[in-house]
Motif scaffolding. Structure first.
Motif, PDB file in Angstrom:
ATOM      1  N   ARG A   1      28.265  45.319  33.833  1.00  0.00           N
ATOM      2  CA  ARG A   1      27.578  45.536  32.356  1.00  0.00           C
ATOM      3  C   ARG A   1      26.655  46.428  32.270  1.00  0.00           C
ATOM      4  O   ARG A   1      25.571  46.498  31.430  1.00  0.00           O
TER       5      ARG A   1
ATOM      6  N   PHE B   1      24.034  46.788  27.377  1.00  0.00           N
ATOM      7  CA  PHE B   1      25.131  47.519  27.515  1.00  0.00           C
ATOM      8  C   PHE B   1      25.268  48.693  26.531  1.00  0.00           C
ATOM      9  O   PHE B   1      26.210  49.648  26.775  1.00  0.00           O
ATOM     10  N   GLY B   2      24.418  48.824  25.498  1.00  0.00           N
ATOM     11  CA  GLY B   2      24.481  49.634  24.633  1.00  0.00           C
ATOM     12  C   GLY B   2      24.877  49.811  23.405  1.00  0.00           C
ATOM     13  O   GLY B   2      24.787  50.510  22.081  1.00  0.00           O
ATOM     14  N   GLY B   3      25.580  48.474  22.834  1.00  0.00           N
ATOM     15  CA  GLY B   3      26.088  48.338  21.477  1.00  0.00           C
ATOM     16  C   GLY B   3      25.060  47.300  20.814  1.00  0.00           C
ATOM     17  O   GLY B   3      23.961  47.000  21.317  1.00  0.00           O
ATOM     18  N   TRP B   4      25.647  46.943  19.621  1.00  0.00           N
ATOM     19  CA  TRP B   4      24.577  45.884  18.810  1.00  0.00           C
ATOM     20  C   TRP B   4      25.350  44.703  18.480  1.00  0.00           C
ATOM     21  O   TRP B   4      26.640  44.648  18.569  1.00  0.00           O
ATOM     22  N   ARG B   5      24.515  43.488  18.561  1.00  0.00           N
ATOM     23  CA  ARG B   5      25.321  42.388  18.009  1.00  0.00           C
ATOM     24  C   ARG B   5      24.278  41.761  17.252  1.00  0.00           C
ATOM     25  O   ARG B   5      22.881  42.140  17.381  1.00  0.00           O
ATOM     26  N   MET B   6      24.459  40.742  16.613  1.00  0.00           N
ATOM     27  CA  MET B   6      23.492  39.762  16.079  1.00  0.00           C
ATOM     28  C   MET B   6      23.118  38.611  16.952  1.00  0.00           C
ATOM     29  O   MET B   6      24.044  38.239  17.718  1.00  0.00           O
ATOM     30  N   VAL B   7      22.112  38.189  16.747  1.00  0.00           N
ATOM     31  CA  VAL B   7      21.748  36.710  17.763  1.00  0.00           C
ATOM     32  C   VAL B   7      21.526  35.889  16.628  1.00  0.00           C
ATOM     33  O   VAL B   7      20.551  35.633  15.803  1.00  0.00           O
ATOM     34  N   ASP B   8      22.352  34.794  16.518  1.00  0.00           N
ATOM     35  CA  ASP B   8      22.675  34.098  15.502  1.00  0.00           C
ATOM     36  C   ASP B   8      21.913  32.614  15.736  1.00  0.00           C
ATOM     37  O   ASP B   8      21.300  32.475  16.885  1.00  0.00           O
TER      38      ASP B   8
ATOM     39  N   PRO C   1      32.705  43.854  30.065  1.00  0.00           N
ATOM     40  CA  PRO C   1      32.462  44.725  29.206  1.00  0.00           C
ATOM     41  C   PRO C   1      32.899  46.323  29.632  1.00  0.00           C
ATOM     42  O   PRO C   1      33.490  46.973  28.896  1.00  0.00           O
TER      43      PRO C   1
ATOM     44  N   THR D   1      22.251  45.456  22.733  1.00  0.00           N
ATOM     45  CA  THR D   1      22.524  44.929  24.218  1.00  0.00           C
ATOM     46  C   THR D   1      22.237  45.854  25.341  1.00  0.00           C
ATOM     47  O   THR D   1      22.398  47.037  25.007  1.00  0.00           O
TER      48      THR D   1
ATOM     49  N   ASP E   1      30.523  49.567  18.796  1.00  0.00           N
ATOM     50  CA  ASP E   1      29.566  50.589  18.664  1.00  0.00           C
ATOM     51  C   ASP E   1      29.828  52.023  19.621  1.00  0.00           C
ATOM     52  O   ASP E   1      28.977  52.760  19.597  1.00  0.00           O
TER      53      ASP E   1
ATOM     54  N   SER F   1      32.633  41.647  21.207  1.00  0.00           N
ATOM     55  CA  SER F   1      31.503  41.174  20.136  1.00  0.00           C
ATOM     56  C   SER F   1      30.366  41.000  20.845  1.00  0.00           C
ATOM     57  O   SER F   1      29.168  41.625  20.248  1.00  0.00           O
ATOM     58  N   ARG F   2      30.320  40.437  21.926  1.00  0.00           N
ATOM     59  CA  ARG F   2      28.845  39.927  22.370  1.00  0.00           C
ATOM     60  C   ARG F   2      28.249  41.275  22.862  1.00  0.00           C
ATOM     61  O   ARG F   2      26.817  41.248  22.984  1.00  0.00           O
ATOM     62  N   TYR F   3      29.035  42.346  23.525  1.00  0.00           N
ATOM     63  CA  TYR F   3      28.217  43.484  24.029  1.00  0.00           C
ATOM     64  C   TYR F   3      28.135  44.593  22.808  1.00  0.00           C
ATOM     65  O   TYR F   3      27.808  45.754  23.392  1.00  0.00           O
ATOM     66  N   GLY F   4      28.843  44.236  21.802  1.00  0.00           N
ATOM     67  CA  GLY F   4      28.799  45.479  20.630  1.00  0.00           C
ATOM     68  C   GLY F   4      29.815  46.499  21.076  1.00  0.00           C
ATOM     69  O   GLY F   4      29.458  47.804  20.880  1.00  0.00           O
ATOM     70  N   ILE F   5      30.676  46.475  21.945  1.00  0.00           N
ATOM     71  CA  ILE F   5      31.705  47.456  22.467  1.00  0.00           C
ATOM     72  C   ILE F   5      31.946  48.375  21.256  1.00  0.00           C
ATOM     73  O   ILE F   5      32.084  49.633  21.407  1.00  0.00           O
TER      74      ILE F   5
ATOM     75  N   TYR G   1      31.566  36.233  12.988  1.00  0.00           N
ATOM     76  CA  TYR G   1      30.284  35.213  12.374  1.00  0.00           C
ATOM     77  C   TYR G   1      29.293  35.198  13.325  1.00  0.00           C
ATOM     78  O   TYR G   1      28.058  35.642  12.658  1.00  0.00           O
ATOM     79  N   THR G   2      29.446  34.979  14.563  1.00  0.00           N
ATOM     80  CA  THR G   2      28.165  34.730  15.462  1.00  0.00           C
ATOM     81  C   THR G   2      27.836  35.944  15.811  1.00  0.00           C
ATOM     82  O   THR G   2      26.406  36.227  15.867  1.00  0.00           O
ATOM     83  N   TYR G   3      28.460  37.108  15.922  1.00  0.00           N
ATOM     84  CA  TYR G   3      27.833  38.462  16.608  1.00  0.00           C
ATOM     85  C   TYR G   3      27.760  39.502  15.614  1.00  0.00           C
ATOM     86  O   TYR G   3      27.129  40.474  15.850  1.00  0.00           O
TER      87      TYR G   3
END
Ligand code: SF4
Lengths: 350, 389
Positions: free
Chosen positions: B8, A332-339, B234, A330, B50, B44-48, B369-371
């Motif tokens: 953000r 923002f600097g983190g990771w997520r999956m794009v489902d 975030p 992201t 991490d 979850s969406r921003y991967g905080i 599940y989604t992220y």
């Protein structure tokens, strides 16, 4: 019955007040009149002028491609386009995503009884202009009329036929680990332009649909970099869906970065307001290209040199992953999956 | 848009991540609950996660309106639509929440019940005006943020003299839920109740704009846990985590406000007055996962009784247990994680939810599940293992 006599019985179509009625789809005189005064006039070419039920054309050597697409967009007219040009661009793009040069189109219309003829003419003129601009002939067509309440103005199905240049092998199952992922421009424009007009959502925005025929861009891309592995236009379901489809088809994973993905600030604002993610919002004039790493920079330069690829960017790479996940770092600097998209984000977008 | 991007910004996030890393003590860990589904979604969406040291653990709380709605209330709504032939209006996510026997309002709709999705309580009111010969029920759910709009619709229905509009009130109260969670938690080792260990709470943002920060003060005073009210962006979440860790390290337990751009101590007086005019406290209300919590929800008061679905229609309430395999209850209490549920990602996916936490994007299971589900494979995956070996 000769042509002059037939005509003398019919009043010309009333383009100001007139409306589609059931006779326009009956196959009788009124149908013939609509074909002649509307479709023939707009799409004019030898195939249509012959008034046969089919079009005959010579087949060039090489691999041919065919694609078909139905268009049910609501509203019919939107900033940046209408269902007419959209139905031309959409199918041309599907053909072009095989690396092909589109040659011919056919068009099927389902009209709702009572639909204003003036709107129909606007739509058909827009189709004709789009086809002419793309140098593609509309060579066959069909019109049916359904009773009032059984349709929604106009539905248009178009089929496209094209030919693939020698040496080009583009397919959604050819992404390989290490390949780079390129995007031709800003995402979400079309979806936001449509949503801004929806009755229940209505909000002011200056975003116009990006609807455009991409075969010109594709032609320069395959000419300069014939070794492109995959091409796809991220329409319904947006960029996220396209990447997941290719990952699944090719049996690979992807790692992309959010930062280089171009999004117009008005699109961001609208998505914020609607609680949507631009990654899932529809586009009608963008493409994703996947190519080997050693040609990625060159491909990027070629895309950027074309007006429809001016904002192109390398957004990530293909990786080995037997779960076929698309992961994203992201901004923002983190990771997520794009489902995959869950449910329907918004119906009747194209 | 500038305004949102500001919160953000990756560079600022990086700076905050460094500050948090410098603040945490390696000798201990920090269990922080983000109460709100909005925060769960942002995390979850921003991967905080991490950007946080491994000993800072975020626990998803119950602040997701459709997640805490018990099966019995949805059964009642289905009964209203099917047996009493009303036009049932509600927010989109509610339609997919699983009820008894894996039914849902969406299914009832497909089977012919008149269930309509609305974007606001006023849409439901409009439908009532347009169809005077039909009973219209607004299935009202949510925390303190959605309560004022329901109150406004009820009040307007009275002003208009509508005879065919009622609200089925399921509004719940955040402070009561926090108390419910804290009562189910116990310091480690006491073996009292099976609750999550909580060292601090990231407080709601939108809810707090309505109720202010004062209603959380009991958390600090009676339970000695710090609360930091945070915005939904975030960077807000990161900043509030830093503030919580500082409090914990200093042994303080206070209510602090990170979201000063929108929240003050007293909240929105106008909204509170509106709510007080239309609603009474319910002596008891069942929450999915948390059980019956006293004085944790609202009902329509006597003055507006004509607009109360529960008075107009006989809808007996029957408490129904969750699906056997579903861990939503433990997840909503912060005891378990979505990936601990054996139905997660197999029988239960967002398209086909078994429990309520898989429905809305704010639900812990749906968000993971989604992220985040790819992490389950990465962490346990052969590559990672090989490196550890
Ligand atoms: S994964 Fe599904 S069944 Fe399991 S706890 Fe979550 S919502 Fe319930």
């Amino acid at each position: 019955m000769d042509d002059t006599r037939k005509r003398s019985y019919l009043r010309p179509l009333d383009w100001r007040q007139g409306r589609v009625d059931m006779t326009h789809g009956s196959g009788g005189r009124a149908s013939a009149q609509l074909v002649e005064e509307l479709f023939l006039r707009a799409f004019d070419n030898d195939w249509l002028r012959s008034l046969n039920d089919q079009a005959c054309f010579l087949v060039s050597s090489g691999r041919m491609v065919a694609a078909t697409d139905s268009h049910v967009v609501s509203p019919l007219f939107f900033p940046g386009g209408d269902i007419g040009c959209l139905s031309v661009h959409g199918t041309i793009n599907d053909v072009a995503m095989a690396g092909a040069k589109p040659l011919y189109l056919t068009a099927g219309f389902i009209l709702e009884e009572g639909f204003p003829l003036s709107d129909l003419r606007r739509i058909v003129d827009s189709m004709a202009a789009a086809a002419r601009e793309a140098d593609v002939a509309v060579i066959a067509g069909d019109t049916k009329v359904v009773e009032q309440g059984k349709g929604d103005g106009v539905f248009i199905t178009t089929t496209g036929i094209g030919v693939v240049p020698e040496g080009v092998h583009i397919s959604g199952d050819r992404a390989r680990p290490g390949d780079r992922i390129l995007l031709s421009g800003t995402i979400g424009d079309h979806g936001v332009a449509i949503m801004s007009l929806r009755e229940d959502l209505r909000f002011g925005t200056t975003v116009a649909s990006d609807t455009a025929a991409l075969h010109g861009l594709v032609a320069t891309m395959v000419e300069m970099v014939p070794d492109i592995h995959c091409l796809r236009d991220p329409t319904r379901g947006g960029l996220a869906t396209t990447l997941n489809e290719i990952a699944q088809q090719s049996g690979v994973g992807m790692r992309i970065r959010e930062a280089p993905i171009p999004v117009l600030s008005q699109v961001k604002a609208a998505c914020e307001f609607l609680g949507l993610d631009p990654l899932y919002v529809a586009n009608e004039g963008k493409l994703v290209a996947i190519c080997p790493p050693e040609v990625a920079e060159r491909l990027l330069a070629v895309m950027r040199a074309h007006p429809l690829g001016a904002d192109a960017a390398i957004i990530g790479e293909v990786v080995d992953d037997n779960h076929h996940f698309v992961e994203m770092e992201t901004a923002f600097g983190g990771w997520r999956m794009v489902d995959w998209l869950t449910g329907e984000q918004l119906p009747r977008i194209c | 848009m500038k305004y949102v991007d500001e919160f953000r910004d990756g560079t600022l996030a990086c700076g905050l991540a460094r500050a948090i890393a410098a603040e945490v003590r390696p000798s201990r860990d920090y269990h922080l609950m983000e109460f709100c589904g909005g925060h769960t979604h942002a995390v979850s969406r921003y991967g905080i996660q991490d950007l946080l040291p491994p000993n800072v653990r975020l626990i998803h709380g119950p602040g997701c309106p459709v997640c805490v709605l018990p099966i019995g209330r949805i059964d009642s709504a289905i009964a209203l639509a099917q047996e009493h032939d009303v036009i049932l209006c509600t927010y989109g996510d509610v339609l997919r929440v699983p009820a008894s026997e894996r039914r849902s309002l969406l299914q009832a709709k497909a089977a012919g019940a008149d269930v309509r999705m609305v974007y606001s309580s006023l849409d439901a009111l409009r439908i009532a005006q347009e169809t005077p010969d039909r009973e219209v029920v607004f299935f009202a759910i949510g925390f303190e943020t959605t309560t004022p709009p329901t109150a406004a619709a009820v009040r307007q229905a009275k002003a208009l003299g509508l005879k065919n509009f009622t609200a089925f009130c399921n509004h719940v109260l955040t402070p009561a839920a926090i108390r419910g969670i804290l009562d189910s938690t116990a310091p480690e080792g006491t073996g009292r109740a099976k609750g999550a260990r909580l060292d601090g709470i990231i407080g709601p943002s939108h809810v707090s704009t309505v109720i202010g920060s004062r209603p959380y003060e009991f958390v600090a005073e009676q339970y000695q846990r710090p609360v930091v009210i945070a915005g939904f962006e975030p960077l807000d979440v990161m900043q509030s985590i830093l503030m919580l860790i500082r409090q914990i390290n200093a042994g303080r337990a206070e209510v602090e406000n990170e979201f000063t751009r929108a929240v003050n101590r007293d909240g929105n007086h106008k909204a509170q007055t509106l709510v007080a005019e239309v609603f009474d406290l319910r002596p008891a209300f069942e929450w999915r996962g948390l059980g019956v919590i006293p004085y944790s929800a609202l009902c329509i008061n006597a003055a507006y009784g004509d607009f109360d679905t529960e008075r107009r229609f006989p809808i007996p309430y029957r408490a129904v247990a969750d699906h056997k395999g579903c861990e939503c209850g433990a997840i909503l209490r912060g005891v378990k994680k979505p990936q601990d549920c054996r139905l997660f990602g197999t029988a239960c996916i967002p398209e086909n939810p078994v429990g309520s936490c898989m429905v809305s994007s704010e639900g812990a299971c749906a968000a993971h599940y989604t992220y985040g589900r790819y992490r389950d494979y990465r962490d346990a995956g052969p590559t990672r293992k090989a490196v550890n070996d």
